[in-house]
Scaffold this active site. Structure first.
Site, PDB file in Angstrom:
ATOM      1  N   ARG A  25      10.432  22.222   1.432  1.00  0.00           N
ATOM      2  CA  ARG A  25      10.401  22.994   0.181  1.00  0.00           C
ATOM      3  C   ARG A  25      10.456  24.490   0.459  1.00  0.00           C
ATOM      4  O   ARG A  25      11.210  25.237  -0.189  1.00  0.00           O
ATOM      5  CB  ARG A  25       9.134  22.662  -0.607  1.00  0.00           C
ATOM      6  CG  ARG A  25       8.928  23.522  -1.853  1.00  0.00           C
ATOM      7  CD  ARG A  25       7.593  23.208  -2.520  1.00  0.00           C
ATOM      8  NE  ARG A  25       7.373  24.038  -3.694  1.00  0.00           N
ATOM      9  CZ  ARG A  25       6.842  25.264  -3.656  1.00  0.00           C
ATOM     10  NH1 ARG A  25       6.500  25.790  -2.484  1.00  0.00           N
ATOM     11  NH2 ARG A  25       6.667  25.950  -4.770  1.00  0.00           N
ATOM     12  N   ALA A  26       9.663  24.944   1.423  1.00  0.00           N
ATOM     13  CA  ALA A  26       9.612  26.373   1.725  1.00  0.00           C
ATOM     14  C   ALA A  26      10.956  26.875   2.237  1.00  0.00           C
ATOM     15  O   ALA A  26      11.411  27.965   1.859  1.00  0.00           O
ATOM     16  CB  ALA A  26       8.516  26.650   2.754  1.00  0.00           C
ATOM     17  N   THR A 129       4.055  17.651  14.117  1.00  0.00           N
ATOM     18  CA  THR A 129       3.618  16.436  14.815  1.00  0.00           C
ATOM     19  C   THR A 129       2.114  16.294  14.669  1.00  0.00           C
ATOM     20  O   THR A 129       1.374  17.275  14.813  1.00  0.00           O
ATOM     21  CB  THR A 129       3.987  16.460  16.308  1.00  0.00           C
ATOM     22  OG1 THR A 129       3.277  15.427  16.991  1.00  0.00           O
ATOM     23  CG2 THR A 129       3.659  17.792  16.949  1.00  0.00           C
ATOM     24  N   ASP A 131       0.136  14.974  16.653  1.00  0.00           N
ATOM     25  CA  ASP A 131      -0.545  15.043  17.952  1.00  0.00           C
ATOM     26  C   ASP A 131      -1.025  16.454  18.301  1.00  0.00           C
ATOM     27  O   ASP A 131      -1.829  16.618  19.214  1.00  0.00           O
ATOM     28  CB  ASP A 131       0.381  14.549  19.068  1.00  0.00           C
ATOM     29  CG  ASP A 131       0.627  13.053  18.999  1.00  0.00           C
ATOM     30  OD1 ASP A 131      -0.231  12.336  18.444  1.00  0.00           O
ATOM     31  OD2 ASP A 131       1.675  12.601  19.493  1.00  0.00           O
ATOM     32  N   ARG A 166     -23.083  -3.393  15.412  1.00  0.00           N
ATOM     33  CA  ARG A 166     -21.937  -3.623  16.286  1.00  0.00           C
ATOM     34  C   ARG A 166     -21.482  -2.336  16.971  1.00  0.00           C
ATOM     35  O   ARG A 166     -21.881  -1.238  16.607  1.00  0.00           O
ATOM     36  CB  ARG A 166     -20.761  -4.187  15.487  1.00  0.00           C
ATOM     37  CG  ARG A 166     -20.940  -5.618  15.038  1.00  0.00           C
ATOM     38  CD  ARG A 166     -19.831  -6.019  14.088  1.00  0.00           C
ATOM     39  NE  ARG A 166     -19.902  -7.434  13.727  1.00  0.00           N
ATOM     40  CZ  ARG A 166     -19.388  -7.940  12.619  1.00  0.00           C
ATOM     41  NH1 ARG A 166     -18.784  -7.155  11.749  1.00  0.00           N
ATOM     42  NH2 ARG A 166     -19.495  -9.240  12.364  1.00  0.00           N
ATOM     43  N   HIS A 254       0.040   3.633  12.585  1.00  0.00           N
ATOM     44  CA  HIS A 254       0.854   4.552  11.802  1.00  0.00           C
ATOM     45  C   HIS A 254       0.238   4.952  10.468  1.00  0.00           C
ATOM     46  O   HIS A 254       0.801   5.811   9.776  1.00  0.00           O
ATOM     47  CB  HIS A 254       2.249   3.956  11.590  1.00  0.00           C
ATOM     48  CG  HIS A 254       3.104   4.024  12.812  1.00  0.00           C
ATOM     49  ND1 HIS A 254       2.971   3.129  13.846  1.00  0.00           N
ATOM     50  CD2 HIS A 254       4.073   4.901  13.185  1.00  0.00           C
ATOM     51  CE1 HIS A 254       3.842   3.432  14.800  1.00  0.00           C
ATOM     52  NE2 HIS A 254       4.508   4.498  14.439  1.00  0.00           N
TER      53      HIS A 254
END
Length: 326
Positions: A25-26, A129, A131, A166, A254
């Site tokens: 968009r930008a 990304t 990451d 657990r 994902h």
């Protein structure tokens, strides 16, 4: 000086990241503001080879900032790695009359853009990304949203882990980078975090912290594992065999890529997209828009690709020290 940029292309490549649409968009709106036409290249470099494109205007990007994924789709292209593939991509640029291309993605995207620059196409990269592993930039589009998505999952898991006493092993994304795992682990107060940047000793890094926590009365435990560390199910088996705890594994996968981007990702993407167009208008090419200490700067792509990004050592120390308190 007369503006020589009349029409630019924009593409997203590699793994998708929340905030890519805000960057699209930008770029489109900044281009239109400066009297530049914008063409969306669908499916990354594959689309550039095959001529898969759409014309874009203010209406076509209206309201997309709040959406996850990328409206231009994304793909990895083996053909683009070949001389013939790159020649086809350049031919598409010439056919469409593109004076420049903005590419949003990670290292692979930047390498592809650099290949185009070597063939005379003006290019600017934007780091997108989850990451957060682009060395030239302290922040990449999608990281904050992915952290929050993973934190929401770990919060819910801790509720049920506490109810059943657990141990939960949660695998987050990060083949070669532990930034996501480290931040999620700190945010959820994990018992231990395993990242590829640090040598892993399961007895020292997982079993002993669990035992220490159990001795002071803890009955549930959260272990965050970056996917690049190893098999989470093997780690869970080791925990069970050594401690007799009931251990459950959750691979978030994902799901971390999806969802509406956070405010931070939308704002960062907007600044980066705007600056990418500005760089093209200034006649620059083969550059990457980056964030450094909350400022937006740019680096030569070759220089950017040569950089190495280590883990935040201070964050790692804080996490380790807080986890060791009994």
């Amino acid at each position: 000086m007369e503006n020589t940029i009349r029409r630019i292309g924009i593409l997203t490549s590699g793994g998708d990241a929340p905030g890519m649409n805000a960057a699209i968009r930008a770029v489109v709106r900044a281009a239109i503001h400066h009297g530049v036409e914008c063409v969306g290249i669908r499916r990354g470099f594959t689309g550039l080879i095959n001529g898969d494109f759409i014309t874009m205007n203010a209406t076509s990007v209206s309201g997309i900032s709040r959406r996850g994924g990328t409206i231009l789709y994304s793909a990895r292209s083996e053909e683009f790695r070949t001389e013939l593939g790159q020649e086809k991509a350049v031919a598409t640029c010439k056919m469409l009359g593109l004076d420049g291309i903005v590419g949003i993605g990670g290292d692979g995207t930047f390498r592809g853009l650099h290949d185009l620059a070597q063939r005379g196409i003006a290019v600017i990269g934007i780091p997108g990304t989850i990451d957060n592993d682009i060395a030239c930039s302290s922040y990449t589009i999608g990281f904050d949203t992915a952290c929050n998505t993973a934190l929401d999952a770990t919060d819910k898991l801790q509720d049920t882990m506490q109810s059943h006493e657990r141990c939960s092993v949660v695998e987050v994304m990060g083949h070669n980078a532990g930034h996501l795992a480290l931040n999620v682990g700190m945010g959820c107060g994990a018992t231990a975090v395993l990242i590829p940047e640090k040598e892993v000793d399961l007895d020292r890094d997982v079993i002993e912290p669990i035992r220490d926590a159990r001795l002071i009365g803890r009955t549930h435990f959260m272990i965050i594992v970056a996917e690049g560390v190893g098999d989470s199910y093997e780690i869970a088996k080791k925990i069970h065999d050594t401690t007799a705890l009931d251990v459950r594994v959750t691979v978030l996968g994902h799901v971390q890529r999806g969802g509406a981007p956070t405010s931070r990702d939308r704002v960062a993407a907007t600044y980066m997209g705007y600056n990418a167009v500005k760089l093209l208008l200034e006649g620059k090419t083969d550059r990457v828009v980056c964030m450094q200490n909350n400022d937006y700067v740019d680096f030569d792509i070759t220089e950017a690709l040569s950089m190495k990004k280590g883990i935040d050592e201070q964050a790692y120390i804080v996490l380790r020290d807080l986890s060791s308190v009994n």
